[in-house]
Motif scaffolding. Sequence first.
Motif, PDB file in Angstrom:
ATOM      1  N   ALA A 165     139.130  96.281  15.133  1.00 21.81           N
ATOM      2  CA  ALA A 165     138.387  95.484  14.160  1.00 21.81           C
ATOM      3  C   ALA A 165     138.770  94.012  14.265  1.00 21.81           C
ATOM      4  N   LEU A 166     140.050  93.731  14.483  1.00 18.65           N
ATOM      5  CA  LEU A 166     140.499  92.347  14.666  1.00 18.65           C
ATOM      6  C   LEU A 166     139.927  91.764  15.956  1.00 18.65           C
ATOM      7  N   LEU A 167     139.815  92.603  16.978  1.00 21.52           N
ATOM      8  CA  LEU A 167     139.225  92.158  18.238  1.00 21.52           C
ATOM      9  C   LEU A 167     137.760  91.773  18.025  1.00 21.52           C
ATOM     10  N   ALA A 168     137.040  92.570  17.247  1.00 22.82           N
ATOM     11  CA  ALA A 168     135.611  92.336  17.019  1.00 22.82           C
ATOM     12  C   ALA A 168     135.362  91.061  16.228  1.00 22.82           C
ATOM     13  N   THR A 169     136.285  90.700  15.328  1.00 23.31           N
ATOM     14  CA  THR A 169     136.102  89.501  14.499  1.00 23.31           C
ATOM     15  C   THR A 169     136.828  88.296  15.073  1.00 23.31           C
ATOM     16  N   ASP A 211     132.871 101.477  23.249  1.00 24.64           N
ATOM     17  CA  ASP A 211     132.204 100.275  22.735  1.00 24.64           C
ATOM     18  C   ASP A 211     131.807  99.427  23.932  1.00 24.64           C
ATOM     19  N   PRO A 212     130.503  99.216  24.167  1.00 29.61           N
ATOM     20  CA  PRO A 212     130.072  98.477  25.358  1.00 29.61           C
ATOM     21  C   PRO A 212     130.522  97.026  25.373  1.00 29.61           C
ATOM     22  N   VAL A 255     147.950 115.119  24.974  1.00 33.65           N
ATOM     23  CA  VAL A 255     148.342 113.914  25.723  1.00 33.65           C
ATOM     24  C   VAL A 255     147.801 112.678  25.030  1.00 33.65           C
ATOM     25  N   LEU A 256     148.718 111.766  24.695  1.00 36.76           N
ATOM     26  CA  LEU A 256     148.316 110.456  24.174  1.00 36.76           C
ATOM     27  C   LEU A 256     148.016 109.538  25.347  1.00 36.76           C
ATOM     28  N   ARG A 257     146.911 108.790  25.246  1.00 37.76           N
ATOM     29  CA  ARG A 257     146.527 107.840  26.296  1.00 37.76           C
ATOM     30  C   ARG A 257     146.494 106.441  25.695  1.00 37.76           C
ATOM     31  N   ALA A 258     147.263 105.529  26.278  1.00 42.11           N
ATOM     32  CA  ALA A 258     147.346 104.156  25.767  1.00 42.11           C
ATOM     33  C   ALA A 258     146.441 103.239  26.592  1.00 42.11           C
ATOM     34  N   TYR A 259     145.875 102.248  25.919  1.00 47.40           N
ATOM     35  CA  TYR A 259     144.944 101.320  26.569  1.00 47.40           C
ATOM     36  C   TYR A 259     145.218  99.882  26.120  1.00 47.40           C
ATOM     37  N   ALA A 260     144.824  98.945  26.968  1.00 49.91           N
ATOM     38  CA  ALA A 260     144.720  97.531  26.585  1.00 49.91           C
ATOM     39  C   ALA A 260     143.233  97.217  26.501  1.00 49.91           C
ATOM     40  N   ALA A 261     142.784  96.739  25.354  1.00 50.94           N
ATOM     41  CA  ALA A 261     141.359  96.484  25.130  1.00 50.94           C
ATOM     42  C   ALA A 261     141.129  95.001  24.881  1.00 50.94           C
ATOM     43  N   ALA A 262     140.056  94.473  25.499  1.00 57.09           N
ATOM     44  CA  ALA A 262     139.693  93.065  25.319  1.00 57.09           C
ATOM     45  C   ALA A 262     138.182  92.936  25.427  1.00 57.09           C
ATOM     46  N   ARG A 263     137.638  91.934  24.799  1.00 57.05           N
ATOM     47  CA  ARG A 263     136.207  91.688  24.898  1.00 57.05           C
ATOM     48  C   ARG A 263     135.879  91.170  26.296  1.00 57.05           C
ATOM     49  N   HIS A 264     134.694  91.518  26.786  1.00 58.25           N
ATOM     50  CA  HIS A 264     134.314  91.180  28.157  1.00 58.25           C
ATOM     51  C   HIS A 264     134.381  89.683  28.426  1.00 58.25           C
ATOM     52  N   GLY A 265     134.035  88.856  27.454  1.00 54.69           N
ATOM     53  CA  GLY A 265     134.020  87.421  27.676  1.00 54.69           C
ATOM     54  C   GLY A 265     135.389  86.798  27.847  1.00 54.69           C
ATOM     55  N   ARG A 266     136.458  87.546  27.548  1.00 53.39           N
ATOM     56  CA  ARG A 266     137.813  86.993  27.634  1.00 53.39           C
ATOM     57  C   ARG A 266     138.594  87.483  28.854  1.00 53.39           C
ATOM     58  N   LEU A 267     138.027  88.365  29.649  1.00 49.79           N
ATOM     59  CA  LEU A 267     138.805  89.078  30.656  1.00 49.79           C
ATOM     60  C   LEU A 267     139.449  88.158  31.681  1.00 49.79           C
ATOM     61  N   ASN A 268     138.804  87.007  31.987  1.00 48.88           N
ATOM     62  CA  ASN A 268     139.334  86.116  33.011  1.00 48.88           C
ATOM     63  C   ASN A 268     140.236  85.019  32.460  1.00 48.88           C
ATOM     64  N   TRP A 269     140.517  85.048  31.159  1.00 47.07           N
ATOM     65  CA  TRP A 269     141.405  84.040  30.585  1.00 47.07           C
ATOM     66  C   TRP A 269     142.825  84.292  31.099  1.00 47.07           C
ATOM     67  N   PRO A 270     143.461  83.317  31.778  1.00 44.53           N
ATOM     68  CA  PRO A 270     144.741  83.566  32.455  1.00 44.53           C
ATOM     69  C   PRO A 270     145.832  84.204  31.599  1.00 44.53           C
ATOM     70  N   PRO A 271     146.099  83.767  30.347  1.00 43.39           N
ATOM     71  CA  PRO A 271     147.158  84.449  29.586  1.00 43.39           C
ATOM     72  C   PRO A 271     146.856  85.919  29.342  1.00 43.39           C
ATOM     73  N   LEU A 272     145.583  86.241  29.072  1.00 46.52           N
ATOM     74  CA  LEU A 272     145.190  87.627  28.847  1.00 46.52           C
ATOM     75  C   LEU A 272     145.340  88.448  30.119  1.00 46.52           C
ATOM     76  N   THR A 273     144.879  87.889  31.231  1.00 51.33           N
ATOM     77  CA  THR A 273     145.012  88.577  32.519  1.00 51.33           C
ATOM     78  C   THR A 273     146.466  88.820  32.864  1.00 51.33           C
ATOM     79  N   LEU A 274     147.307  87.820  32.628  1.00 54.73           N
ATOM     80  CA  LEU A 274     148.739  87.936  32.939  1.00 54.73           C
ATOM     81  C   LEU A 274     149.386  89.073  32.168  1.00 54.73           C
ATOM     82  N   VAL A 275     149.223  89.092  30.845  1.00 54.91           N
ATOM     83  CA  VAL A 275     149.897  90.099  30.032  1.00 54.91           C
ATOM     84  C   VAL A 275     149.334  91.493  30.311  1.00 54.91           C
TER      85      VAL A 275
END
Length: 295
Positions: free
Chosen positions: A133-137, A156-157, A266-286
């Motif tokens: 929800a925080l990601l969406a807003t 979520d597309p 089995v628990l499955r962990a994910y990193a989720a980000a909005r498509h428009g942010r995927l190439n932002w260097p700090p996000l890509t790095l972490v």
Amino acid sequence: METRRLHLLVELSRLGSMRAVADVVGATTSTVSQQIAALAREMGTALIEPDGRRVRLTPAGRRLAEHAVTILAEVEAAHLDLGPGAEPNGTLRIAGFATAIRAHLLPIVAGLAVSHPRVSVLIREHEPAEALALLATDEADLALTYDYTLAPAATDPTVHTTPLWTARWGLGIPAQADAGPGPASEVFARFAGQDWIVNSRNTADETVVRALGSMAGFTPRVTHRADSLDLVQDMITAGLGVGLLPLGSATHPGVRTVPLTAPDVVLRAYAAARHGRLNWPPLTLVTTLLTRQAP
């Protein structure tokens, strides 16, 4: 103001002729003239005046050209700073569940202070639905989430998810209880009469508990809810019920975790980000660092 028009004005102040500007930028003289005229209309003042068979900048035009040099330099700096190949720089806001933060994110943050001091990380502890929800807003840039094989999360597309790690879970029971590993339905059936403890802030493990209870032929009596796994263990020790716990993690003296099979939990962990942010260097790095250290 369009930066391409500012660029033409800067070139005109440098070269002194519409034709020379046209030759440099690969346009026609008419196009250059039209763009300068459009810029003048945007500014509400004349930027050029006749000078024989040529033109020259008015005082306002010269002043705007000075500003334009600074503006264009800042735009170029922004492209270099935010481009995919840029050195990571900025504040990354991460919302995620406690286990992911404690065991996986905090070691990375400590390393960033040395390897990438221009990247700062703001952390908020949230269960998956809250983090998404925080990601969406736009209150978070990265969400660390999870689901279970028996309770897959809805897709979520607008969000891109990167798988990080998986972890098997079992049934946390009192240490003295007579139960051993086996098919999940058989293990659950032994505790059909017990109260059940589930997460207070996420419904995924309750979905798993009810699904496995149904396979064992009963409806689990969910009476207690707690977000903290330590608190769940305290409740089990106090005889308040049983609940799911991760295998391989340390347990309290009064608790043991029974492995479940057929099906595994089995628990499955994910990193989720909005498509428009995927190439932002700090996000890509972490995200890359989280993926590399995942078991």
